[in-house]
Every structure is written in structure tokens, then in C-alpha cells.
Design an enzyme around this catalytic site. Structure first.
Site, PDB file in Angstrom:
ATOM      1  CG  ASP A  32       1.579 -23.649  -9.699  1.00  0.00           C
ATOM      2  OD1 ASP A  32       1.059 -24.277 -10.193  1.00  0.00           O
ATOM      3  OD2 ASP A  32       1.922 -23.803  -8.424  1.00  0.00           O
ATOM      4  CB  SER A  52      16.935 -28.894  -9.672  1.00  0.00           C
ATOM      5  OG  SER A  52      17.373 -27.900  -8.678  1.00  0.00           O
ATOM      6  CE  LYS A  68      17.901 -34.021  -8.643  1.00  0.00           C
ATOM      7  NZ  LYS A  68      19.289 -33.861  -9.295  1.00  0.00           N
TER       8      LYS A  68
END
Length: 450
Positions: free
Chosen positions: A325, A314, A339
Site C-alpha cells: 500500500d 496474519s 487471516k
């Protein structure tokens, strides 16, 4: 997972949610919406024949079920069944569950310290929370709980299973667990505790190299982490050479905190624009949003390594994805839980509501991690290094001393501080090999940046 809460006054609160034992809580990242005027979410009229069929079912149950059932129980079960039939994360929230939702953000709750979900009719462990009864007993991410005491989990709802695991602090319960790679069921006798979670832990790994562990994303986690970084900077004489951010076994928590934590380490991209942290896409008004950094990196671009494992879920995955990224940190460990769905809490009245999956969240590169997780840049599995391997070269059979023509050590001996540091690092290798590997990578990155 990501959750959005809609209040009757149309105030939308977006927050990351993990199914805790008990459930996690609220955030206060606000966005104004008006669901009543948006035709894209207006429900179509329910066919009359379906309403009649539902009414007939209730009537037959009330007339012929083996014992009397009141209307409230029937309607609660009907709503719960509708939500449970959609996906593992949509559910009905009764009055008790609403209270649980608020409780966990205080950092204190009762139970075993497990973050769980339901899979194929049994309870699956997402992660045991650090320093809780479940963690200390050796329950692991991915374990399947098949019995609670003498009662089989098969056929129970997730809520019923969670209620069985709860109890008075000091009372005991036996969990029967199936574990991948183990041929027989395992049993664990756990003592329930009132669990107090400190969401931020910190220490110096080596001179100039700091360590921050986030066990959960609570309301004050971002602020507490910044204070911990300030203390580490003071201990290292002003600035850090590098930082390990440990998100292992972190089941998530508040989205607002995940954004704050990510923002602390991000700056601006090559074009001078703020870097993206996370975005969500869905059908609900206001579901499409993008969180951007404020452009100030508290570490002044000092190298970072982020530790993750299968218990990282999460909000923890939001942070790992944002730093990966944006090429701000090296991700090390094993693939995270995956998740990545977005839930919305919609009140049905003042005391109850539903938690409905409405969207997915995406990392800055536009990738959904739902059911796939964050893949680390460097895969390092959990290993137990025997004490007989007192040096890294004992594992590889190779060191500087094996090189032809190597320089001899001309010093008469190491000072006590250097010996102490080496002893700490050697101990780290035996106690937590993944963290040892992270520090090794971090030191290499720091040298390369000189």
C-alpha cells in the site's frame, strides 16, 4: 490474526497470533486501558431464565449422563463450546494452552510443524512450517486432514485434533489428507520432532542482490533481520542493489515484530509524515490504534520484491500489505491466506483464559484482508521447470540472439565469477521458480532506477 491480551491490572498487550501446532505466543506492545470504567463494553445482565436453563442442563448431565462427570469438566466444556460456536479463532485456553502460547515465542516446540485451523468439521492446513516434518513430507497449504492415525477428525475439537498430532519426538503418526484437484485421499507417515525454527534466513542471490526469508515473527525477528541485512550489505560492498523478502509459508506471529519488520523498509510520505503500517478497529477499549513508521529506510529506497503465497498469513500479511500500500515493494506470488481478524486474550483466572475475536486489522489503504488475503501485483504460480530447459529462452523460444541485427559477443569468454553466478541463477530457476521470477523483476527494477 491480531491478538490483544488484557491483564487483570489493565495492562493491554497487543500481538499478532497464528494458531500454531502448538499455539503462538505473546508480544509486548503496550497500551493502557481500563475496561471496568468503559460503558461500551459493560456486559448486560444475563436473563435469569437463561441462567436457569444453563443450570438445569448441568443438573441433568450430572444426574443422568452414562458416567460421572465432575463440575470442572462440565464448566470447561461449556466455556469451550460458547467460544467455538462464535468463529474458528475464538477459543477457550486451558492451563496447557496458556503454556503453549508462551512456548512458541522461544522458537522451539514439539510437533509436526503445521499451522492449522478448523473448517467444516475437519482440520485445514494453513501452512506447513519450513524445514519441518510436515513440510518435508509434502503437506501443502489448503490440505484437509481427515484422519489422524486411525481416528477420524470429524467430530473432534481443534484442541483434540492438535493433541493427537502432538507426541514424543521420534514417534510416528499417519495423516490422511484430502487435496483439491486430487481424486483420492493422500496418506503421509510423519515422525514427530522437537522443532527449532530460525525465523530469519539470508543469502546473496546475485552480486548486489540480497535475500531474506522470514519463517515466523518471533520476539527477536526484527533485530535478527536487521543484522542479516547488515551482513548482506557488507558482502555486496556497502549497499544492496535490491532485496527479495520471502514471506511464503509464514503463518505469522508477533504483531510487534511485524511492525518492526515493516518499519525497517518504510520512510515518510510525500507530505513528510510517517507512513502507516497497520491499523485496527474494534469495540474493546484501545482496539482502535494505528502503527506508524519511524521514517528511516535501511535500504535507502533500493527496490524490493516481497514473495507471498497461500501459506502467508496474519503478521506476514500485515508486512506485505504495508509494503504494498505504501508502494515500497512489488508483491509477487499467489494470494495470501486472508487471516485478518483481531483476537483478545482475556484471563479468567491465573491459569486459564479466553481468546475472543474483537476486531479486524486494516492495511494502510484501509482495506480489510479478512477471508480475501493480499493479492500480489504479479501473479506467479509455483512451477517445476524441467532440467532440460537450461535457459529462460528454452521456455519462451525467444532471446536476444533472435533479434535481427543483434550485436555479436566480442569477448573471448566469460570469467569464472560470471559463469558461477549464471549457473546459480539457472539452478534457482529449476529449484524455486517463484524466487527466480522475483530476482528477475528485482534486477529490472534496479536497472530502471539507475
Amino acid at each position: 490474526m491480531l491478538i490483544r491480551k488484557i491483564y487483570p491490572c489493565t495492562l493491554a498487550i497487543v500481538y499478532a497470533f497464528t494458531l500454531m501446532l502448538p499455539l503462538t505466543g505473546f508480544a509486548d506492545d503496550q497500551a493502557n486501558t481500563d475496561t471496568s470504567t468503559n460503558s461500551s463494553t459493560t456486559s448486560k445482565a444475563v436473563p435469569l431464565e437463561d441462567v436457569q436453563r444453563f443450570s438445569n442442563a448441568i443438573g441433568e448431565i450430572k444426574k443422568y449422563y452414562v458416567k460421572p462427570v465432575d463440575d470442572k469438566e462440565l464448566f470447561d466444556n461449556a466455556i469451550r463450546g460458547m467460544l467455538n460456536g462464535l468463529d474458528p479463532h475464538s477459543s477457550y485456553l486451558d492451563e496447557e494452552e496458556f503454556k503453549d502460547l508462551q512456548t512458541s515465542t522461544s522458537g522451539e516446540f514439539g510437533g509436526l510443524g503445521l499451522e492449522v485451523t478448523m473448517e467444516d468439521g475437519v482440520v485445514k492446513v494453513v501452512t506447513p512450517l519450513v524445514d519441518t516434518p510436515a513440510f518435508k513430507a509434502g503437506i501443502k497449504s489448503g490440505d484437509y486432514i481427515i484422519k489422524l492415525g486411525k481416528e477420524s477428525v470429524q467430530g473432534l475439537s481443534l484442541k483434540d485434533a492438535v493433541n493427537l498430532m502432538r507426541g514424543k519426538a521420534g514417534s510416528t503418526i499417519q495423516l490422511t489428507v484430502l487435496r483439491k484437484g486430487v481424486n483420492k485421499a493422500l496418506t503421509f507417515d510423519l515422525i514427530r520432532e522437537v522443532i527449532q525454527i530460525k525465523s530469519v534466513q539470508s543469502k546473496m542471490l546475485a552480486p548486489g542482490y540480497g535475500y531474506i526469508r522470514l519463517t515466523q515473527f518471533q520476539a527477536l525477528t526484527g533485530k535478527d533481520m536487521l543484522q542479516a541485512i547488515d551482513r548482506l550489505k557488507q558482502q555486496s560492498g556497502g549497499n544492496l542493489k535490491g532485496l527479495v523478502l520471502d514471506l511464503r509459508n509464514n503463518p505469522g506471529g508477533l504483531l510487534d515484530s511485524a511492525i518492526q519488520v515493516s518499519d525497517a523498509f518504510l520512510g515518510k510520505d510525500k507530505s513528510g509524515k510517517p507512513e502507516t503500517i497497520v491499523s485496527t478497529k474494534g469495540r474493546l477499549p484501545g482496539s482502535d490504534f494505528t502503527a506508524l513508521s519511524k521514517g528511516v529506510d535501511v535500504l535507502h529506497n533500493a527496490p524490493m520484491v516481497v514473495l507471498i503465497n497461500n501459506g502467508s498469513a496474519s503478521a506476514a500479511e500485515i508486512v506485505a500489505g504495508a509494503l504494498k500500500d505504501n508502494k515500497r515493494a512489488v508483491i509477487l506470488g499467489t494470494t495470501s491466506f486472508g487471516k485478518g481478524s483481531v483476537q483478545t486474550v482475556l484471563p479468567l483466572d491465573e491459569k486459564t483464559g479466553i481468546k475472543l475475536t474483537t476486531a479486524l486489522y486494516y492495511t494502510p489503504s484501509g482495506t480489510s484482508i479478512q477471508a480475501t488475503g493480499i493479492v500480489p501485483d504479479i501473479v506467479v504460480n509455483e512451477l517445476e521447470i524441467p532440467k532440460t530447459a537450461s535457459k529462460p529462452s528454452d521456455l519462451t523460444g525467444f532471446s536476444e540472439a533472435n533479434l535481427s541485427g543483434h550485436l555479436l559477443n566480442q569477448t573471448n569468454g566469460e570469467n569464472s565469477k560470471t559463469k558461477s553466478t549464471k549457473a546459480q541463477i539457472d539452478e534457482l530457476m529449476h529449484n524455486d521458480y517463484q524466487l527466480y521470477a522475483a530476482l528477475t523483476v528485482l534486477e529490472g527494477m534496479a536497472l530502471a532506477n539507475r
